[in-house]
Write a protein that holds these residues in place. Sequence first.
Motif, PDB file in Angstrom:
ATOM      1  N   TYR A  17      47.758  30.608  43.815  1.00 45.03           N
ATOM      2  CA  TYR A  17      47.654  31.842  43.040  1.00 45.03           C
ATOM      3  C   TYR A  17      46.190  32.266  42.920  1.00 45.03           C
ATOM      4  O   TYR A  17      45.821  33.412  43.211  1.00 45.03           O
ATOM      5  CB  TYR A  17      48.292  31.615  41.666  1.00 45.03           C
ATOM      6  CG  TYR A  17      48.170  32.763  40.714  1.00 45.03           C
ATOM      7  CD1 TYR A  17      48.658  34.020  41.054  1.00 45.03           C
ATOM      8  CD2 TYR A  17      47.561  32.593  39.473  1.00 45.03           C
ATOM      9  CE1 TYR A  17      48.524  35.082  40.169  1.00 45.03           C
ATOM     10  CE2 TYR A  17      47.426  33.650  38.593  1.00 45.03           C
ATOM     11  CZ  TYR A  17      47.906  34.890  38.944  1.00 45.03           C
ATOM     12  OH  TYR A  17      47.759  35.942  38.080  1.00 45.03           O
ATOM     13  N   SER A  34      44.125  35.327  45.193  1.00 39.63           N
ATOM     14  CA  SER A  34      43.459  36.423  44.498  1.00 39.63           C
ATOM     15  C   SER A  34      41.968  36.455  44.882  1.00 39.63           C
ATOM     16  O   SER A  34      41.370  37.522  44.987  1.00 39.63           O
ATOM     17  CB  SER A  34      43.708  36.310  42.990  1.00 39.63           C
ATOM     18  OG  SER A  34      42.530  36.153  42.278  1.00 39.63           O
ATOM     19  N   GLU A  41      41.569  37.922  48.498  1.00 34.43           N
ATOM     20  CA  GLU A  41      41.727  39.387  48.551  1.00 34.43           C
ATOM     21  C   GLU A  41      40.392  40.121  48.403  1.00 34.43           C
ATOM     22  O   GLU A  41      40.268  41.273  48.815  1.00 34.43           O
ATOM     23  CB  GLU A  41      42.692  39.851  47.449  1.00 34.43           C
ATOM     24  CG  GLU A  41      44.143  39.677  47.868  1.00 34.43           C
ATOM     25  CD  GLU A  41      45.110  39.836  46.713  1.00 34.43           C
ATOM     26  OE1 GLU A  41      44.682  40.202  45.595  1.00 34.43           O
ATOM     27  OE2 GLU A  41      46.323  39.579  46.944  1.00 34.43           O
ATOM     28  N   GLN A  98      34.873  35.614  40.372  1.00 29.82           N
ATOM     29  CA  GLN A  98      35.964  35.542  39.396  1.00 29.82           C
ATOM     30  C   GLN A  98      35.676  34.490  38.328  1.00 29.82           C
ATOM     31  O   GLN A  98      36.542  34.152  37.540  1.00 29.82           O
ATOM     32  CB  GLN A  98      37.281  35.248  40.119  1.00 29.82           C
ATOM     33  CG  GLN A  98      37.639  36.367  41.097  1.00 29.82           C
ATOM     34  CD  GLN A  98      38.896  36.089  41.875  1.00 29.82           C
ATOM     35  OE1 GLN A  98      39.233  34.939  42.157  1.00 29.82           O
ATOM     36  NE2 GLN A  98      39.602  37.142  42.241  1.00 29.82           N
TER      37      GLN A  98
END
Length: 212
Positions: free
Chosen positions: A30, A34, A37, A101
């Motif tokens: 997961y 992300s 991307e 992130q």
Amino acid sequence: MDLHNIRESYKFDSLLELNLESNPFDQFQYWYTSYAELRIKDSNAMAIATVDSQGIPSNRIVLLKAVENNEFIFFTNYRSAKAKDLLSNPMVSALFFWREQERQVRIQGRVVRITKEKSEAYFATRPYLSQIGAAASEQSQPITNRAALESKFSEFQNKFPEGSTVPMPEDWGGFAIQPISFEFWQGREGRLHDRIVYTLEGHEWTTSRLQP
Ligand SMILES: Cc1cc2nc3c(=O)[nH]c(=O)nc-3n(C[C@H](O)[C@H](O)[C@H](O)COP(=O)(O)O)c2cc1C
């Protein structure tokens, strides 16, 4: 060099128990998807720490090439310094840092060699120059100078011209990390970061939260 004034605050996301996947491989997928991307160069880079027979640690970046059957696969030279470390101690720590992130993933695990057939299948998909590079380089061994390295490279290019099949070097192939623990770190405001650890107990993964 004074770096005291470098200070970041972290606000991108949170990692709360109610949103957590029960399996760390799903959680990894997961987060990794992300991150991928964002199309950041070398998004699949991970640092791999090993220790040698005297207990001296080393760390280096390698590229994660697959996560399959609960194993993290990377490729390297089986006579490199890291491979020698792994012969004496197959335990590794792998680290991903996803700055954009504000995330870090730490994995501890045991490493095993993947089968020659699997390594060959992957080697065959590599670009020609990467194949020649792998064949020409005795990774981690000293060499007199750059010219000597380039001449070895040319030798292999002459032996195996572009378009021919470059055989996989005997000393080259994949390692599979079989994780025994994961830590997912999400930066938060005021240094109250989220840290969730998954530990393998028997065949079950259990989670706990660590103080930041
Ligand atoms: C972005 C990046 C990707 C790399 N990918 C690999 C890789 O997939 N496999 C590998 O053996 N070395 C890779 N390297 C080189 C290693 O970091 C290291 O220099 C090399 O494997 C020799 O390490 P050792 O002497 O500790 O065995 C990469 C380096 C960087 C910076």
